[in-house]
Design a protein around this motif. Sequence first.
Motif, PDB file in Angstrom:
ATOM      1  N   THR A  11     -15.626   0.361  -0.760  1.00 34.55           N
ATOM      2  CA  THR A  11     -17.067   0.537  -0.692  1.00 34.55           C
ATOM      3  C   THR A  11     -17.439   1.791  -1.467  1.00 34.55           C
ATOM      4  OG1 THR A  11     -17.162  -0.491   1.491  1.00 34.55           O
ATOM      5  CG2 THR A  11     -19.057   0.833   0.816  1.00 34.55           C
ATOM      6  N   ILE A  12     -18.314   1.650  -2.428  1.00 33.38           N
ATOM      7  CA  ILE A  12     -18.768   2.793  -3.213  1.00 33.38           C
ATOM      8  C   ILE A  12     -19.906   3.479  -2.475  1.00 33.38           C
ATOM      9  CG2 ILE A  12     -19.766   3.532  -5.403  1.00 33.38           C
ATOM     10  CD1 ILE A  12     -18.429   1.163  -6.723  1.00 33.38           C
ATOM     11  N   GLU A  13     -19.726   4.742  -2.204  1.00 31.62           N
ATOM     12  CA  GLU A  13     -20.721   5.515  -1.454  1.00 31.62           C
ATOM     13  C   GLU A  13     -21.985   5.688  -2.279  1.00 31.62           C
ATOM     14  OE1 GLU A  13     -21.903   6.900   1.827  1.00 31.62           O
ATOM     15  OE2 GLU A  13     -19.791   7.515   1.834  1.00 31.62           O
ATOM     16  N   ASP A  14     -23.125   5.505  -1.635  1.00 29.93           N
ATOM     17  CA  ASP A  14     -24.411   5.788  -2.259  1.00 29.93           C
ATOM     18  C   ASP A  14     -24.664   7.284  -2.093  1.00 29.93           C
ATOM     19  OD1 ASP A  14     -27.121   6.233  -2.810  1.00 29.93           O
ATOM     20  OD2 ASP A  14     -27.738   4.265  -2.052  1.00 29.93           O
ATOM     21  N   GLY A  15     -24.573   8.018  -3.206  1.00 33.53           N
ATOM     22  CA  GLY A  15     -24.679   9.468  -3.121  1.00 33.53           C
ATOM     23  C   GLY A  15     -26.004   9.947  -2.567  1.00 33.53           C
ATOM     24  N   ALA A  16     -27.102   9.337  -2.999  1.00 35.46           N
ATOM     25  CA  ALA A  16     -28.415   9.757  -2.519  1.00 35.46           C
ATOM     26  C   ALA A  16     -28.545   9.539  -1.019  1.00 35.46           C
ATOM     27  CB  ALA A  16     -29.509   9.004  -3.271  1.00 35.46           C
ATOM     28  N   ALA A  17     -28.069   8.385  -0.550  1.00 37.43           N
ATOM     29  CA  ALA A  17     -28.143   8.098   0.881  1.00 37.43           C
ATOM     30  C   ALA A  17     -27.260   9.062   1.673  1.00 37.43           C
ATOM     31  CB  ALA A  17     -27.724   6.650   1.143  1.00 37.43           C
ATOM     32  N   LEU A  18     -26.097   9.403   1.118  1.00 38.58           N
ATOM     33  CA  LEU A  18     -25.206  10.339   1.800  1.00 38.58           C
ATOM     34  C   LEU A  18     -25.848  11.717   1.911  1.00 38.58           C
ATOM     35  CD1 LEU A  18     -22.525  11.158   3.058  1.00 38.58           C
ATOM     36  CD2 LEU A  18     -21.591  11.440   0.748  1.00 38.58           C
ATOM     37  N   TRP A 216     -16.796  10.973  -1.800  1.00 33.32           N
ATOM     38  CA  TRP A 216     -17.807  10.748  -2.834  1.00 33.32           C
ATOM     39  C   TRP A 216     -17.629  11.713  -3.994  1.00 33.32           C
ATOM     40  CZ3 TRP A 216     -22.367  13.920  -3.868  1.00 33.32           C
ATOM     41  CH2 TRP A 216     -23.209  13.364  -4.830  1.00 33.32           C
ATOM     42  N   ALA A 217     -17.294  12.944  -3.685  1.00 37.80           N
ATOM     43  CA  ALA A 217     -17.087  13.946  -4.735  1.00 37.80           C
ATOM     44  C   ALA A 217     -15.998  13.494  -5.707  1.00 37.80           C
ATOM     45  CB  ALA A 217     -16.726  15.287  -4.116  1.00 37.80           C
ATOM     46  N   ASP A 218     -14.958  12.864  -5.193  1.00 35.33           N
ATOM     47  CA  ASP A 218     -13.884  12.385  -6.065  1.00 35.33           C
ATOM     48  C   ASP A 218     -14.374  11.301  -7.024  1.00 35.33           C
ATOM     49  OD1 ASP A 218     -11.975  14.101  -5.054  1.00 35.33           O
ATOM     50  OD2 ASP A 218     -11.257  12.681  -3.542  1.00 35.33           O
ATOM     51  N   THR A 219     -15.382  10.553  -6.619  1.00 35.87           N
ATOM     52  CA  THR A 219     -15.867   9.462  -7.471  1.00 35.87           C
ATOM     53  C   THR A 219     -16.806   9.964  -8.571  1.00 35.87           C
ATOM     54  OG1 THR A 219     -17.828   8.945  -6.103  1.00 35.87           O
ATOM     55  CG2 THR A 219     -15.734   7.888  -5.509  1.00 35.87           C
ATOM     56  N   ILE A 220     -17.366  11.155  -8.407  1.00 36.66           N
ATOM     57  CA  ILE A 220     -18.320  11.659  -9.408  1.00 36.66           C
ATOM     58  C   ILE A 220     -17.760  12.856 -10.184  1.00 36.66           C
ATOM     59  CG2 ILE A 220     -20.306  10.897  -8.039  1.00 36.66           C
ATOM     60  CD1 ILE A 220     -20.728  13.912  -7.337  1.00 36.66           C
TER      61      ILE A 220
END
Length: 424
Positions: A11-18, A216-220
């Motif tokens: 599941t790809i985290e939605d950064g804005a929602a997080l 999430w940080a790892d994905t961006i």
Amino acid sequence: MTDPTPPVTTTIEDGAALLDEIERHHRRFNIFPSEHAYVAVTLWDAHTHLMDCFETTPRLAFLSPEPESGKTRALEIVQTLTPNPLVTNDISASALFRSISGSDDGLPTILWDEVDTVFGPKAAGNEDLRGLINSGYRRTGGVTRSVREGDNHKVVKFPVYAALALAGLGDLPDTIMGRSVVIRMRRRAPNEEAESFRQRIHEPEGHVLRDRLAAWADTIREKVEGAWPEMPEGVTDRPADVWEPLLAVADAAGGHWPKRARAACVHLVKTARADDSGSLGIRLLTDLRTIFDGAERMLSSTLVEQLNGLDDAPWADLDGRAFTTRALSQMLGGYVTAAGKPIRPRNIKTGPRVVLKGYYAEDLTDAWLRYCPPVPQESATAATAATAATAQVRTLFPVAGEVAVAATDPAPATETATDLTTVG
């Protein structure tokens, strides 16, 4: 034969929602002074998980004029959301240095409460600690130490780059304030309600968000590293360095965060500039600009009298005594005119045989331009009108400028012989 192992779905985290969830977590327990403060603190939390991507790490400073303003609680919530938190309210320079350079668990996030006991007016200089904090603001920064190897010594530069949040009464040293996102905390008003923080219950909730932030940080990371976020108009130099990591995180999150981040940036930078009177010299230049108010020249004695009469100014009780013409001369002597010469008092003729010391606006103009905050538009209009009025007076009465200093500073009728040789 069917494979009994179910497929792994990512599941790809939605950064804005997080980030929205992180902000809500703060809102449960913290009463910050503005919407912009929630945005800045949330982005600061996120940036601590991406420290290797940035050239700088802004200091986060929760400051207040009075105790019981929610500063410690703010650090407690930040602690639940950031990696490797190191909580302290009393740490030596050597311990701080070793905590950063000797950490095997990754860079610590230093959370420093009651920092006013270290940098407050009653504390010693603590230059070693201040130097460490300032050096650790930039990734290329470090401290140099002599290290013994057998019978010899060698000079080694140790990294001290680490995220740092501070809380305390009053202000911090200027060099730290200039590297900080400053949140001016206030006591909670009767109509402001916050949920009580219970560590055993709420810390694990924060840790869930912390772990999601880390994932999430790892994905961006590749997107953020080396990014050059667009700065709001007017945000340059050190403020741009401070806000660059936070805006990069907001851009990576998307949604409404890029817009909210830049609004917070403009607001908090503007607020910091309004709060920052700069050095005592800059305060002097700014007050002199106000006193001149379009005049061409003024006597030293008149300037000092008006400086000492300013209600919201330090001059009437500077180091336990009133400001003097000599002190004025000494302070202005550190600045230069547009021609590059030190600003000095010059002779001003106030009568047929009376020459006193004073200052010309043309000598101060370059320093006003370089060091003072911009003149508000309404003040600039008034100053222009005053200058025009003075020019008219000088045209109609050529000697008026000699008899009355800039038509706004008539020489006292009872000048003494001492005044004739005033040097400041």
